[in-house]
Design an enzyme around this catalytic site. Sequence first.
Site, short mmCIF file in Angstrom:
data_model
loop_
_atom_site.label_atom_id
_atom_site.label_comp_id
_atom_site.label_asym_id
_atom_site.label_seq_id
_atom_site.Cartn_x
_atom_site.Cartn_y
_atom_site.Cartn_z
N CYS A 199 -5.67 -5.90 -6.84
CA CYS A 199 -5.17 -6.08 -5.48
C CYS A 199 -6.14 -5.54 -4.43
O CYS A 199 -6.39 -6.20 -3.40
CB CYS A 199 -3.81 -5.40 -5.32
N HIS A 243 -1.59 -2.08 1.08
CA HIS A 243 -2.74 -1.21 0.88
C HIS A 243 -3.68 -1.26 2.09
O HIS A 243 -3.87 -2.33 2.69
CB HIS A 243 -3.55 -1.67 -0.34
#
Length: 341
Positions: free
Chosen positions: A133, A247
């Site tokens: 990711c 994130h």
Amino acid sequence: MKEYVVGVVGASGAVGEEIFRVLEEHKFPVSRVVPLASERSVGKEIEFDSQTYKILETTDEIFAKEGIEIAFFSAGGAVSERFALSAAKAGAVVIDNTSYFRMDKDVPLVVPDVNPQDIAFWDKKGIIANPNCSTIQMVQVLAPLHKAFGIKRVDVSTYQAASGAGKRGMEELVMQMQAFFAFKLDEAQTQVFPHRLALNVIPHIDVFMPNDYTKEEMKMINETHKIMHTDFPVSATCVRVPVLRSHSESISITFASEVSAKQVREILLESPYLVLCDNPQEKLYPMPITATETDQTYVGRVREDNFDKHIIHLWCVADQIRVGAATNAVRIAQKWIEMQK
């Protein structure tokens, strides 16, 4: 338009559930979905396109039995190791969200807006790997800048949300925060993360390697090279932060020649799936709440280094469950379909 039988392995997990949402939102050509999981989830139900489907057990035979043509795997590396090749042998194209096949030389590792051409090699094993990711959102930023100016080095620090550890990670953070407000934080259990995450940051994601980098940090380095077909130096420090979802990354990029912040902004503005969110004077910059439940990577705080005009610093944020997993996987499938025509 042809419609496909789509299987989702790990249908009851955070990424599996998001894949169903993204398929529906993107109007993916689905004739029927087949939700798959471990034996303990069999019989549970998922909703897709106003229909209810029961979760079936993942077995070697299920892919051929159900006629699955596209199989998304998001149930962990051990499950992909055990069943992905069976799905491919049954005729499905496998799009694997785990780390198991990412560095396999016969498996393309793809971010569709960066290296779509690599999808052409899918038939070597019948598998296409979805990157880590944190790697996905970083290469979306790096690729257009490397093409425009040439990158010599990248240094990145990540601020990774609890969602990176799946449902259990998010639940652990929520329970710890509930314990805090009940004045019982010292009694809160820590099972998913190596230390208490609430009111803390942990510079440790995945296991430590012999070189003192973590496996997560080495993933970012090795996957960036494979996706971008480059070998410029990359150094990563990956940190878990008490954010529920999305994130963030602080990236310092050293270019081959002097580059201005204005030039970088102009390139980013033209890049697919990137949103420039950069007006510090108006307190405009990307944050996790900006990116959560969206399909874009947000970039801001673009600025020149004070001492070296070859260096640009910037900040980017993306939803780990969508951009960093489900959305990228669905985009891979969409691009694969285009290439079959």
